[in-house]
Design a protein around this motif. Structure first.
Motif, PDB file in Angstrom:
ATOM      1  N   PHE A 251      10.959 103.587 -17.590  1.00  0.00           N
ATOM      2  CA  PHE A 251       9.605 104.052 -17.891  1.00  0.00           C
ATOM      3  C   PHE A 251       8.690 102.908 -18.306  1.00  0.00           C
ATOM      4  CE2 PHE A 251       6.368 105.879 -20.689  1.00  0.00           C
ATOM      5  CZ  PHE A 251       5.856 106.872 -19.866  1.00  0.00           C
ATOM      6  N   VAL A 252       9.235 101.934 -19.039  1.00  0.00           N
ATOM      7  CA  VAL A 252       8.413 100.811 -19.494  1.00  0.00           C
ATOM      8  C   VAL A 252       8.409  99.669 -18.479  1.00  0.00           C
ATOM      9  CG1 VAL A 252       8.776 101.374 -21.918  1.00  0.00           C
ATOM     10  CG2 VAL A 252      10.325  99.775 -20.793  1.00  0.00           C
ATOM     11  N   GLY A 253       9.009  99.883 -17.309  1.00  0.00           N
ATOM     12  CA  GLY A 253       8.942  98.888 -16.258  1.00  0.00           C
ATOM     13  C   GLY A 253      10.096  97.918 -16.204  1.00  0.00           C
ATOM     14  N   LEU A 254      11.183  98.205 -16.902  1.00  0.00           N
ATOM     15  CA  LEU A 254      12.327  97.303 -16.908  1.00  0.00           C
ATOM     16  C   LEU A 254      13.527  97.894 -16.168  1.00  0.00           C
ATOM     17  CD1 LEU A 254      12.204  96.086 -20.635  1.00  0.00           C
ATOM     18  CD2 LEU A 254      11.266  94.969 -18.611  1.00  0.00           C
ATOM     19  N   GLY A 255      13.264  98.879 -15.316  1.00  0.00           N
ATOM     20  CA  GLY A 255      14.354  99.536 -14.606  1.00  0.00           C
ATOM     21  C   GLY A 255      14.576  98.971 -13.223  1.00  0.00           C
ATOM     22  N   VAL A 256      15.097  99.824 -12.350  1.00  0.00           N
ATOM     23  CA  VAL A 256      15.392  99.390 -10.982  1.00  0.00           C
ATOM     24  C   VAL A 256      14.086  99.109 -10.248  1.00  0.00           C
ATOM     25  CG1 VAL A 256      17.582 100.617 -10.881  1.00  0.00           C
ATOM     26  CG2 VAL A 256      15.483 101.806 -10.252  1.00  0.00           C
ATOM     27  N   PRO A 257      14.034  98.066  -9.434  1.00  0.00           N
ATOM     28  CA  PRO A 257      12.785  97.729  -8.744  1.00  0.00           C
ATOM     29  C   PRO A 257      12.515  98.679  -7.584  1.00  0.00           C
ATOM     30  CG  PRO A 257      14.540  96.212  -8.092  1.00  0.00           C
ATOM     31  CD  PRO A 257      15.109  97.091  -9.165  1.00  0.00           C
ATOM     32  N   ALA A 258      11.220  98.813  -7.229  1.00  0.00           N
ATOM     33  CA  ALA A 258      10.831  99.635  -6.087  1.00  0.00           C
ATOM     34  C   ALA A 258      11.382  99.008  -4.801  1.00  0.00           C
ATOM     35  CB  ALA A 258       9.313  99.726  -6.045  1.00  0.00           C
ATOM     36  N   PRO A 259      11.660  99.817  -3.787  1.00  0.00           N
ATOM     37  CA  PRO A 259      11.407 101.261  -3.687  1.00  0.00           C
ATOM     38  C   PRO A 259      12.528 102.135  -4.246  1.00  0.00           C
ATOM     39  CG  PRO A 259      12.246 100.477  -1.607  1.00  0.00           C
ATOM     40  CD  PRO A 259      12.175  99.275  -2.514  1.00  0.00           C
ATOM     41  N   ASN A 260      13.539 101.530  -4.908  1.00  0.00           N
ATOM     42  CA  ASN A 260      14.595 102.335  -5.522  1.00  0.00           C
ATOM     43  C   ASN A 260      13.993 103.265  -6.569  1.00  0.00           C
ATOM     44  OD1 ASN A 260      16.727 101.122  -4.063  1.00  0.00           O
ATOM     45  ND2 ASN A 260      16.674  99.361  -5.437  1.00  0.00           N
ATOM     46  N   ALA A 261      14.662 104.374  -6.785  1.00  0.00           N
ATOM     47  CA  ALA A 261      14.135 105.372  -7.707  1.00  0.00           C
ATOM     48  C   ALA A 261      15.185 105.748  -8.741  1.00  0.00           C
ATOM     49  CB  ALA A 261      13.705 106.621  -6.946  1.00  0.00           C
ATOM     50  N   SER A 262      14.751 105.870  -9.975  1.00  0.00           N
ATOM     51  CA  SER A 262      15.559 106.474 -11.026  1.00  0.00           C
ATOM     52  C   SER A 262      14.682 107.526 -11.689  1.00  0.00           C
ATOM     53  CB  SER A 262      16.031 105.433 -12.046  1.00  0.00           C
ATOM     54  OG  SER A 262      14.946 104.965 -12.826  1.00  0.00           O
ATOM     55  N   LEU A 263      15.281 108.382 -12.474  1.00  0.00           N
ATOM     56  CA  LEU A 263      14.479 109.426 -13.114  1.00  0.00           C
ATOM     57  C   LEU A 263      13.413 108.827 -14.017  1.00  0.00           C
ATOM     58  CD1 LEU A 263      17.264 112.046 -13.975  1.00  0.00           C
ATOM     59  CD2 LEU A 263      15.606 112.101 -12.107  1.00  0.00           C
ATOM     60  N   GLY A 264      13.763 107.727 -14.697  1.00  0.00           N
ATOM     61  CA  GLY A 264      12.776 107.071 -15.550  1.00  0.00           C
ATOM     62  C   GLY A 264      11.616 106.499 -14.769  1.00  0.00           C
ATOM     63  N   SER A 265      11.891 105.844 -13.640  1.00  0.00           N
ATOM     64  CA  SER A 265      10.811 105.270 -12.830  1.00  0.00           C
ATOM     65  C   SER A 265       9.971 106.365 -12.193  1.00  0.00           C
ATOM     66  CB  SER A 265      11.403 104.351 -11.754  1.00  0.00           C
ATOM     67  OG  SER A 265      12.235 105.074 -10.859  1.00  0.00           O
ATOM     68  N   LEU A 266      10.589 107.483 -11.805  1.00  0.00           N
ATOM     69  CA  LEU A 266       9.820 108.599 -11.256  1.00  0.00           C
ATOM     70  C   LEU A 266       8.870 109.173 -12.299  1.00  0.00           C
ATOM     71  CD1 LEU A 266      12.565 110.485  -9.204  1.00  0.00           C
ATOM     72  CD2 LEU A 266      10.672 109.146  -8.301  1.00  0.00           C
ATOM     73  N   ILE A 267       9.351 109.313 -13.517  1.00  0.00           N
ATOM     74  CA  ILE A 267       8.496 109.815 -14.593  1.00  0.00           C
ATOM     75  C   ILE A 267       7.371 108.833 -14.883  1.00  0.00           C
ATOM     76  CG2 ILE A 267       8.449 110.439 -17.041  1.00  0.00           C
ATOM     77  CD1 ILE A 267      11.336 111.430 -16.697  1.00  0.00           C
ATOM     78  N   SER A 268       7.696 107.552 -14.868  1.00  0.00           N
ATOM     79  CA  SER A 268       6.677 106.527 -15.125  1.00  0.00           C
ATOM     80  C   SER A 268       5.589 106.553 -14.054  1.00  0.00           C
ATOM     81  CB  SER A 268       7.332 105.145 -15.178  1.00  0.00           C
ATOM     82  OG  SER A 268       6.365 104.136 -15.360  1.00  0.00           O
ATOM     83  N   ASP A 269       5.984 106.642 -12.781  1.00  0.00           N
ATOM     84  CA  ASP A 269       4.989 106.678 -11.703  1.00  0.00           C
ATOM     85  C   ASP A 269       4.169 107.962 -11.741  1.00  0.00           C
ATOM     86  OD1 ASP A 269       5.946 104.236 -10.845  1.00  0.00           O
ATOM     87  OD2 ASP A 269       7.283 105.087  -9.330  1.00  0.00           O
ATOM     88  N   ALA A 270       4.828 109.080 -12.020  1.00  0.00           N
ATOM     89  CA  ALA A 270       4.120 110.362 -12.022  1.00  0.00           C
ATOM     90  C   ALA A 270       3.189 110.493 -13.217  1.00  0.00           C
ATOM     91  CB  ALA A 270       5.125 111.511 -12.008  1.00  0.00           C
ATOM     92  N   PHE A 271       3.495 109.796 -14.305  1.00  0.00           N
ATOM     93  CA  PHE A 271       2.655 109.885 -15.494  1.00  0.00           C
ATOM     94  C   PHE A 271       1.236 109.390 -15.222  1.00  0.00           C
ATOM     95  CE2 PHE A 271       1.070 108.175 -19.563  1.00  0.00           C
ATOM     96  CZ  PHE A 271       1.147 109.322 -20.338  1.00  0.00           C
ATOM     97  N   LYS A 272       1.114 108.459 -14.284  1.00  0.00           N
ATOM     98  CA  LYS A 272      -0.209 107.925 -13.951  1.00  0.00           C
ATOM     99  C   LYS A 272      -1.077 108.978 -13.270  1.00  0.00           C
ATOM    100  CE  LYS A 272       2.056 103.467 -13.209  1.00  0.00           C
ATOM    101  NZ  LYS A 272       2.433 102.422 -12.208  1.00  0.00           N
TER     102      LYS A 272
END
Length: 351
Positions: A289-310
């Motif tokens: 969520f804070v941008g320290l996860g798997v890089p794009a275009p890979n997806a994790s639940l945290g990155s999906l929540i981070s992108d959708a929050f915008k």
């Protein structure tokens, strides 16, 4: 003094509480330890509920990304920001999963449906996105279950690190004691003094951001809690009579550790490992969520929540499904851990 022989008849003595003893022997003696645990676990509805949902989530993580023709990284710009649409539910006319969404605009609240337009052909009349699409036209359904795979992978890593390294570390430290215990505990205290977020950030600076970096960060510090539990249990058992008997018979140290002590504390270690799973999953989701996860275009639940929050204020459906899946995973593992704790130690339920 005359020596006289006293003869006793069979009915001169009566066994006290004979009926109760016979009842106990017939009812409980035949049940094994693990069968007793299983019976208590099955009676726990919350634990069964959690186990069922974990199995369903694992099944969807395996088959979900292949249930449609889209992939987690395929982008179709013409399909961006499409609301969820399911054919079977759309025909019910209940106003959900029909492709329509309500948007707040400068002129007021407007309900639009990008799939169907009465005035013109959109080319999307026969298109269905079960969870909708994101701002790049990627299928959220496929990306959600692909991200769930990463969360389950993190859960597996947490269990393996706890059971293989943390457990062994605590058993050896507690059994040998003395200088060995002091050195091993000081080392674990130094690692525990470093916050996980700081450690992950430093690793990402040195290494490439990705799943391996997160796995390494969790493996470096995730075993400390398990080692402390294992050490505490060993300190309680290593002076017991059955351990002294094994030493007297010539048993080796590691035989005593893994054959005599470990089976007696295995239940507590399983419970501890189950409670560590939600924490590891939340850590990965937070880092993503804070941008320290798997890089794009890979997806994790945290990155999906981070992108959708915008896009939460304009397209709230984007964040709903990843949040629900993440919440169900963490709740299910907590319920399963509670059930295992009550099954292995019924006294804990009363506390």
């Amino acid at each position: 003094m005359n020596n006289q022989t006293i003869e006793f008849k069979p009915d001169d003595f009566q066994l006290v509480r004979k009926d109760q003893d016979d009842f106990v022997d017939e009812t409980y003696a035949k049940e094994s330890y693990w069968k007793d645990i299983l019976m208590r676990f099955v009676k726990n509805k919350g634990a069964i509920f959690g186990l069922i949902f974990i199995l369903l989530i694992i099944l969807m993580a395996v088959v979900g990304p292949g249930m449609n023709e889209y992939t987690y990284d395929s982008q179709i710009i013409q399909h961006q920001n499409l609301a969820p649409r399911i054919k079977a539910i759309e025909n019910l006319g209940i106003g959900i999963f029909d492709g329509a969404e309500t948007m707040n605009t400068s002129t007021g609240v407007v309900e639009i449906n990008k799939y169907v337009d009465p005035e013109k052909e959109t080319g999307l009349e026969d298109t269905y996105y079960w969870f909708g699409t994101d701002v790049l036209g990627r299928d959220i359904f496929t990306r959600t279950w692909t991200g769930t795979r990463i969360s389950l992978y993190i859960a597996l890593v947490a269990v393996l690190v706890d059971m293989l390294f943390g457990m062994s570390y605590g058993l050896i430290s507690g059994y040998f004691g003395g200088r060995v215990d002091m050195i091993m505990q000081r080392f674990s205290e130094v690692l525990n003094g470093i916050p996980t977020l700081v450690l992950v950030t430093l690793l990402i600076i040195v290494m490439k951001p990705g799943l391996f970096t997160i796995t390494l960060a969790l493996a470096l510090t995730g075993w400390i809690g398990m080692s402390r539990v294992a050490r505490a249990q060993v300190l309680k058992l290593k002076e017991q009579e059955f351990i002294l008997a094994s030493k007297t018979l010539g048993a080796k140290d590691f035989f005593i550790i893994f054959k005599e002590i470990l089976p007696n504390i295995f239940g507590q270690l399983i419970i501890m490992s189950m409670f560590s799973v939600p924490n590891a999953i939340f850590t990965e989701a937070f880092l993503a969520f804070v941008g320290l996860g798997v890089p794009a275009p890979n997806a994790s639940l945290g990155s999906l929540i981070s992108d959708a929050f915008k896009s939460f204020t304009t397209h709230p459906y984007m964040i709903v499904f990843p949040v629900i899946v993440l919440a169900v995973i963490m709740l299910s593992f907590n319920l399963l851990a509670d059930g295992l704790r009550d099954a292995f130690d019924p006294k804990m339920k009363e506390m």
